[in-house]
Design a protein around this motif. Structure first.
Motif, PDB file in Angstrom:
ATOM      1  N   LYS A   8       0.830  -1.205   0.000  1.00 15.13           N
ATOM      2  CA  LYS A   8       0.000   0.000   0.000  1.00 15.13           C
ATOM      3  C   LYS A   8       0.865   1.255   0.000  1.00 15.13           C
ATOM      4  O   LYS A   8       0.501   2.278  -0.592  1.00 15.13           O
ATOM      5  CB  LYS A   8      -0.939  -0.002   1.198  1.00 15.13           C
ATOM      6  N   CYS A   9       1.999   1.173   0.707  1.00 20.20           N
ATOM      7  CA  CYS A   9       2.915   2.325   0.700  1.00 20.20           C
ATOM      8  C   CYS A   9       3.455   2.594  -0.699  1.00 20.20           C
ATOM      9  O   CYS A   9       3.739   3.745  -1.052  1.00 20.20           O
ATOM     10  CB  CYS A   9       4.068   2.075   1.676  1.00 20.20           C
ATOM     11  N   CYS A  10       3.595   1.550  -1.501  1.00 22.03           N
ATOM     12  CA  CYS A  10       4.106   1.727  -2.866  1.00 22.03           C
ATOM     13  C   CYS A  10       3.101   2.421  -3.772  1.00 22.03           C
ATOM     14  O   CYS A  10       3.467   2.905  -4.852  1.00 22.03           O
ATOM     15  CB  CYS A  10       4.485   0.370  -3.453  1.00 22.03           C
ATOM     16  N   THR A  11       1.852   2.458  -3.380  1.00 20.65           N
ATOM     17  CA  THR A  11       0.833   3.150  -4.182  1.00 20.65           C
ATOM     18  C   THR A  11       0.753   4.643  -3.872  1.00 20.65           C
ATOM     19  O   THR A  11       0.007   5.362  -4.551  1.00 20.65           O
ATOM     20  CB  THR A  11      -0.542   2.520  -3.938  1.00 20.65           C
ATOM     21  N   GLN A  12       1.490   5.123  -2.893  1.00 16.30           N
ATOM     22  CA  GLN A  12       1.455   6.535  -2.510  1.00 16.30           C
ATOM     23  C   GLN A  12       2.396   7.324  -3.416  1.00 16.30           C
ATOM     24  O   GLN A  12       3.457   7.794  -2.996  1.00 16.30           O
ATOM     25  CB  GLN A  12       1.808   6.689  -1.043  1.00 16.30           C
ATOM     26  N   ILE A  13       2.012   7.490  -4.650  1.00 17.77           N
ATOM     27  CA  ILE A  13       2.824   8.189  -5.630  1.00 17.77           C
ATOM     28  C   ILE A  13       2.642   9.699  -5.474  1.00 17.77           C
ATOM     29  O   ILE A  13       1.809  10.174  -4.699  1.00 17.77           O
ATOM     30  CB  ILE A  13       2.454   7.729  -7.059  1.00 17.77           C
ATOM     31  N   TRP A  14       3.423  10.442  -6.250  1.00 16.40           N
ATOM     32  CA  TRP A  14       3.366  11.903  -6.190  1.00 16.40           C
ATOM     33  C   TRP A  14       2.153  12.424  -6.943  1.00 16.40           C
ATOM     34  O   TRP A  14       1.832  11.981  -8.047  1.00 16.40           O
ATOM     35  CB  TRP A  14       4.639  12.495  -6.781  1.00 16.40           C
ATOM     36  N   THR A  15       1.468  13.355  -6.330  1.00 13.80           N
ATOM     37  CA  THR A  15       0.381  14.083  -6.982  1.00 13.80           C
ATOM     38  C   THR A  15       0.644  15.575  -6.798  1.00 13.80           C
ATOM     39  O   THR A  15       1.054  16.004  -5.720  1.00 13.80           O
ATOM     40  CB  THR A  15      -0.987  13.728  -6.382  1.00 13.80           C
ATOM     41  N   HIS A  16       0.420  16.326  -7.847  1.00 11.83           N
ATOM     42  CA  HIS A  16       0.689  17.759  -7.792  1.00 11.83           C
ATOM     43  C   HIS A  16      -0.275  18.436  -6.826  1.00 11.83           C
ATOM     44  O   HIS A  16      -1.494  18.274  -6.921  1.00 11.83           O
ATOM     45  CB  HIS A  16       0.553  18.380  -9.178  1.00 11.83           C
ATOM     46  N   LYS A  17       0.271  19.191  -5.883  1.00 11.80           N
ATOM     47  CA  LYS A  17      -0.526  19.900  -4.886  1.00 11.80           C
ATOM     48  C   LYS A  17      -0.506  21.383  -5.215  1.00 11.80           C
ATOM     49  O   LYS A  17       0.561  21.997  -5.301  1.00 11.80           O
ATOM     50  CB  LYS A  17       0.033  19.648  -3.484  1.00 11.80           C
ATOM     51  N   ARG A  18      -1.671  21.946  -5.381  1.00  6.06           N
ATOM     52  CA  ARG A  18      -1.781  23.377  -5.684  1.00  6.06           C
ATOM     53  C   ARG A  18      -1.801  24.173  -4.390  1.00  6.06           C
ATOM     54  O   ARG A  18      -2.616  23.932  -3.500  1.00  6.06           O
ATOM     55  CB  ARG A  18      -3.052  23.677  -6.492  1.00  6.06           C
ATOM     56  N   GLU A  19      -0.896  25.101  -4.288  1.00  4.86           N
ATOM     57  CA  GLU A  19      -0.783  25.952  -3.106  1.00  4.86           C
ATOM     58  C   GLU A  19      -1.630  27.203  -3.291  1.00  4.86           C
ATOM     59  O   GLU A  19      -1.502  27.915  -4.290  1.00  4.86           O
ATOM     60  CB  GLU A  19       0.681  26.326  -2.870  1.00  4.86           C
ATOM     61  N   ILE A  20      -2.493  27.462  -2.331  1.00  3.56           N
ATOM     62  CA  ILE A  20      -3.348  28.649  -2.378  1.00  3.56           C
ATOM     63  C   ILE A  20      -2.576  29.820  -1.789  1.00  3.56           C
ATOM     64  O   ILE A  20      -2.098  29.743  -0.649  1.00  3.56           O
ATOM     65  CB  ILE A  20      -4.661  28.411  -1.621  1.00  3.56           C
ATOM     66  N   PRO A  21      -2.404  30.912  -2.527  1.00  2.00           N
ATOM     67  CA  PRO A  21      -1.511  31.979  -2.049  1.00  2.00           C
ATOM     68  C   PRO A  21      -1.946  32.612  -0.742  1.00  2.00           C
ATOM     69  O   PRO A  21      -1.118  32.873   0.125  1.00  2.00           O
ATOM     70  CB  PRO A  21      -1.525  32.989  -3.208  1.00  2.00           C
ATOM     71  N   THR A  22      -3.219  32.881  -0.583  1.00  2.13           N
ATOM     72  CA  THR A  22      -3.671  33.588   0.621  1.00  2.13           C
ATOM     73  C   THR A  22      -3.779  32.691   1.845  1.00  2.13           C
ATOM     74  O   THR A  22      -4.117  33.181   2.929  1.00  2.13           O
ATOM     75  CB  THR A  22      -5.034  34.235   0.358  1.00  2.13           C
ATOM     76  N   ARG A  23      -3.500  31.393   1.683  1.00  2.00           N
ATOM     77  CA  ARG A  23      -3.581  30.474   2.817  1.00  2.00           C
ATOM     78  C   ARG A  23      -2.230  29.969   3.283  1.00  2.00           C
ATOM     79  O   ARG A  23      -2.172  29.156   4.195  1.00  2.00           O
ATOM     80  CB  ARG A  23      -4.475  29.280   2.457  1.00  2.00           C
ATOM     81  N   CYS A  24      -1.158  30.417   2.664  1.00  4.40           N
ATOM     82  CA  CYS A  24       0.159  29.956   3.080  1.00  4.40           C
ATOM     83  C   CYS A  24       0.530  30.607   4.410  1.00  4.40           C
ATOM     84  O   CYS A  24       0.075  31.705   4.750  1.00  4.40           O
ATOM     85  CB  CYS A  24       1.201  30.274   2.011  1.00  4.40           C
ATOM     86  N   ASP A  25       1.368  29.937   5.157  1.00  3.12           N
ATOM     87  CA  ASP A  25       1.705  30.390   6.509  1.00  3.12           C
ATOM     88  C   ASP A  25       2.458  31.712   6.497  1.00  3.12           C
ATOM     89  O   ASP A  25       2.224  32.568   7.358  1.00  3.12           O
ATOM     90  CB  ASP A  25       2.542  29.316   7.212  1.00  3.12           C
ATOM     91  N   ALA A  26       3.380  31.893   5.558  1.00  2.00           N
ATOM     92  CA  ALA A  26       4.161  33.129   5.517  1.00  2.00           C
ATOM     93  C   ALA A  26       3.272  34.344   5.279  1.00  2.00           C
ATOM     94  O   ALA A  26       3.459  35.401   5.906  1.00  2.00           O
ATOM     95  CB  ALA A  26       5.230  33.034   4.424  1.00  2.00           C
ATOM     96  N   PHE A  27       2.291  34.220   4.396  1.00  4.50           N
ATOM     97  CA  PHE A  27       1.395  35.340   4.121  1.00  4.50           C
ATOM     98  C   PHE A  27       0.516  35.651   5.326  1.00  4.50           C
ATOM     99  O   PHE A  27       0.303  36.814   5.675  1.00  4.50           O
ATOM    100  CB  PHE A  27       0.540  35.008   2.899  1.00  4.50           C
ATOM    101  N   ARG A  28       0.009  34.622   5.985  1.00  2.00           N
ATOM    102  CA  ARG A  28      -0.836  34.847   7.160  1.00  2.00           C
ATOM    103  C   ARG A  28      -0.045  35.454   8.298  1.00  2.00           C
ATOM    104  O   ARG A  28      -0.551  36.327   9.036  1.00  2.00           O
ATOM    105  CB  ARG A  28      -1.479  33.536   7.592  1.00  2.00           C
TER     106      ARG A  28
END
Length: 807
Positions: A618-638
């Protein structure tokens, strides 16, 4: 005294030693004033007397609080037997005692004092530069800074220091202003240095760091500030931070995403789901993986899911067997730990092979093909920029005989990883052994190289199933008899979080990387032994259960087991078996007790082993998926919005969002991750200052990403910021921007020979500082309240006495 005089006296020692401890005189003055008020005023009115007593208590309490805070400054010298206001003593003892303050955060008072210290340095150093301008109004760096270099003796010569928050700062004398840079204390921790970098950003100082990042308990990193960009270049040890060659190390998952002509809409049954984006601009469309990536991923996942549905297929006939004659006495003491003196190179006589070229990678693949290993241990060392961005920096492989350390950042190695090593990872007849592979190893191999892990064994899952106290790899090796005097644990504590982008690799880094895969092959055998030993070599009840299943057959298994009961002692007692069945079962029990070698047919029915195999697949099925970062929700901006409050303007938010979209567009064009173009924290800092020139951009970050400088992306960024400022219509910003453009046009002839004109830096500085902060040094809030109450009480008593109510 004015606040300027007070702040100047605080940070310049001169000949008066009382100024070494900051604000020590101010606290004494406050206490003396409170005593004078109590001696000269003896009101008889009960109400006025109570008010006066409360006022005196508040002022005295505030003075005591201030004194207790300032006691940290003299605590180091007191331990050495020195005076409270003395700055002498052993430097080594001072650093040792002050280390416990390196992990503490600054309080409000210390923050304002450090901000005032840096502001005073900026004013003094800029005054020194202004006095030495050329006739043309330009800065000649060679004449201003006839500086040959920094030495330890020169640093020790500045023995006049100022203590702030338990750290020793250099005093702001004329010699300090003449130096091209200023070192911050070397006892500051990482969190404290981050706070000082934010202060330097808000004050418009050039700032950087010297030394190497060290995640152990020793401090080797030091912050440096300057008022001129050339000043930081004089600082010893300041170098460009290590980075990843983006154009030579493009992730496989993102390659050919925009130029693949055969790409088509994803099928509904595809394993990769497209990332939805709410942006309407076609240029800012979300990332779409190519058809080649989608097809290869779906084919590999179908093979892995067949192993998940039937984990017994992971056991290879005539290969996977347990010989308890040797396994019962086996442990890790038989394996020699990695050493710095081990032979390195290709061939079977060497202990490990460090791979730096494509030719060496081809040699590694040939050796693996010739030896045909049955098990292959693997591990990865990565640079984790954020949860949206991660890059592989090192790949380690290990067989039962040899270890391979592959430097994937070396020229030409990254592009050949899939061609040379992909077949070994996708071969189900070779068991890939790793520790906690579901974390980032499997997804990183898929994202960066297009390598899929088929038929794996996770030692972390096995340790969790066995319910061991600790599941870490170092603890697991120690549990199975590894005796290396704690060397592995020490290396893990130092190098596990080190910067793996740094090149060349040190010997200790390579040694730690070898430790991570050295014992994986043997650990699999030991863990399988413990997982199956209870059932294979357990008590009579467990052995009888296994014998009954084999004697009665699977057709009547459910019926026979359901009619059996357990007695009070927990032993298995058949109730509806005939005498022939009982006798055959007990014969199998006796046979099983004598049996010490178990093959695939015996292992594929054991629950614990199958559980570990299934979770590993099951761990071998955890492949990479592109994650979209929301600009106004990132920690540095907040964080910056929370810190600035109403000072954060809407135009700054617009700048940040537009820069965020621009970075996404550049990442798609460069076929890489957006976080590798530049970090989100850098975009937030740029939006905070809104620089419009390269010089002002250097104030935000002295070392900018290499790709942005090489591909002229900095010009695009500055042009984008100027366009947004014009669209926002801020009158102050537009006025300063017009002045800046006129100045740049007038000085375009001589920009190659000289530094930017003073008016250019002043105009751009004013643009960056549209929201000026009130950075003047002032007394803390509770001192102001206490002083106000005291003055009010005295005025009230004088007023009542004049009205004739004083008795």
């Amino acid at each position: 005294r004015s606040s300027k005089e007070v702040s100047t006296d605080q940070f310049s020692t001169g000949s008066n030693p009382d100024h070494v401890t900051i604000l020590s005189s101010s606290s004494k003055t406050t206490k003396r004033s409170s005593k004078e008020v109590s001696m000269t005023s003896t009101p008889s009115n009960s109400d006025s007397s109570k008010i006066l007593q409360k006022t005196i208590k508040i002022v005295s309490a505030a003075a005591e609080v201030k004194k207790s805070i300032m006691r940290n400054s003299s605590e180091y010298v007191d331990r050495d037997g020195g005076d409270e206001n003395s700055s002498t003593g052993s430097a080594s003892q001072t650093k040792k005692v002050s280390f416990r303050y390196s992990r503490q955060s600054f309080n409000t008072i210390d923050t304002e004092r450090i901000r005032s210290y840096m502001r005073e340095y900026k004013m003094g150093a800029e005054r020194f530069l202004n006095d030495r301008f050329n006739k043309d109004g330009r800065v000649d760096v060679e004449e201003i800074y006839p500086y040959t270099g920094w030495t330890e003796a020169e640093d020790d010569s500045m023995n006049e220091t100022v203590w702030i928050a338990g750290h020793e700062f250099a005093s702001l004398t004329a010699d300090a202003f003449r130096r091209p840079f200023m070192f911050m204390p070397d006892t500051l921790g990482a969190k404290q240095r981050r706070i000082l970098h934010e202060m330097a950003l808000s004050l418009g100082l050039y700032h950087g760091s010297c030394g190497e990042k060290n995640y152990s308990k020793t401090i080797s990193r030091r912050m440096v500030i300057a008022v001129h960009p050339s000043g930081l270049l004089f600082a010893p040890g300041i170098t460009r931070p290590p980075s990843i060659p983006i154009r030579n190390c493009k992730p496989w998952f993102y390659q050919s995403s925009s130029s693949d002509k055969t790409s088509s809409p994803l099928s509904p049954n595809s394993s990769i789901t497209p990332v939805k984006n709410n942006l309407t601009d076609d240029a800012q469309a979300s990332f779409q993986p190519s058809r080649t990536v989608v097809d290869a991923t779906d084919a590999a996942l179908s093979d892995i899911r067949r192993l998940v549905s039937d984990p017994s297929r992971c056991l290879r006939p005539s290969i996977d067997k347990l010989d308890f004659n040797t396994l019962l006495s086996l442990n890790l003491t038989s394996i020699t730990p990695p050493s710095l003196n081990d032979l390195e190179g290709p061939g079977s006589i060497c202990d490990f092979f460090l791979i730096n070229t494509p030719e060496e990678l081809a040699t590694c693949a040939k050796e693996l093909h010739d030896t045909n290993p049955r098990e292959l241990g693997f591990d990865l060392e990565m640079a984790n920029v954020s949860k949206y961005c991660c890059t592989t920096c090192l790949v380690q492989l290990a067989t039962s005989e040899k270890c391979y350390v592959i430097d994937v950042l070396a020229p030409g190695v990254w592009a050949q990883m899939r061609a040379h090593l992909g077949c070994f990872f996708s071969n189900p007849n070779i068991v890939k052994i790793g520790h906690c592979i579901g974390g980032m190893d499997v997804s990183s191999l898929h994202r960066d190289f297009g390598i899929f892990v088929v038929n794996a064994f996770d030692t972390w899952e096995a340790a969790k199933t066995l319910k061991l106290k600790q599941h870490g790899l170092a603890s697991l090796c120690e549990h199975y008899g590894l005796k290396d005097d704690g060397t592995y644990a020490k290396l893990k504590s130092v190098y596990q979080r080190s910067d793996w982008k740094k090149r060349p690799l040190e010997k200790e880094n390579v040694r730690y990387a070898r430790y991570d895969v050295r014992y994986l092959v043997l650990l699999r055998q030991l863990l399988m032994r413990d997982l199956c030993r209870t059932q294979l070599l357990g008590d009579d009840s467990e052995t009888l259960r296994l014998a009954l299943e084999q004697s009665l057959g699977r057709a009547s298994e459910n019926e026979s087991i359901s009619s059996a009961e357990d007695d009070d002692e927990g032993y298995f007692t058949p109730t509806e078996l005939d005498h022939s069945g009982q006798s055959s079962a007990r014969m199998l029990v006796a046979k099983a007790k004598k049996k010490k070698i178990f093959g695939t047919d015996d292992l594929q029915h054991h629950e614990n082993l199958l559980k570990v195999l299934k979770s590993s697949q099951k761990c071998c099925t955890q492949i990479w998926t592109h994650k979209r970062e929301i600009p106004t929700r990132c920690d540095a901006f907040r964080n910056i919005q929370r810190r600035e409050g109403p000072r954060w303007l809407s135009c700054q938010t617009s700048v940040f969002e537009e820069l965020f979209k621009w970075r996404q567009k550049v990442a798609i064009a460069e076929e890489t991750l957006p976080g590798l173009i530049c970090s989100t924290e850098l975009l937030v800092s740029i939006a905070y200052k809104c620089p419009v020139t390269l010089q002002e951009l250097k104030r935000v970050s002295f070392f900018l990403p290499e790709l942005m400088e090489e591909a002229n992306y900095l010009g695009q960024m500055l042009t984008l910021i100027k366009r947004i400022l014009k669209l926002e219509g801020d009158s102050k910003r537009l006025k300063k921007l017009d002045e800046l453009e006129m100045t740049e046009a007038a000085l375009s002839d001589n920009t190659a020979k000289r530094e930017n004109h003073v008016q250019t830096s002043v105009a751009s500085k004013e643009i960056a500082n549209v929201q000026p902060r009130d950075l003047r040094f002032g007394m803390p809030f509770f001192f102001r309240v206490g002083a106000g109450i005291a003055i009010g009480g005295v005025i009230a008593m004088l007023f009542t006495r004049r009205r004739g109510t004083w008795r």
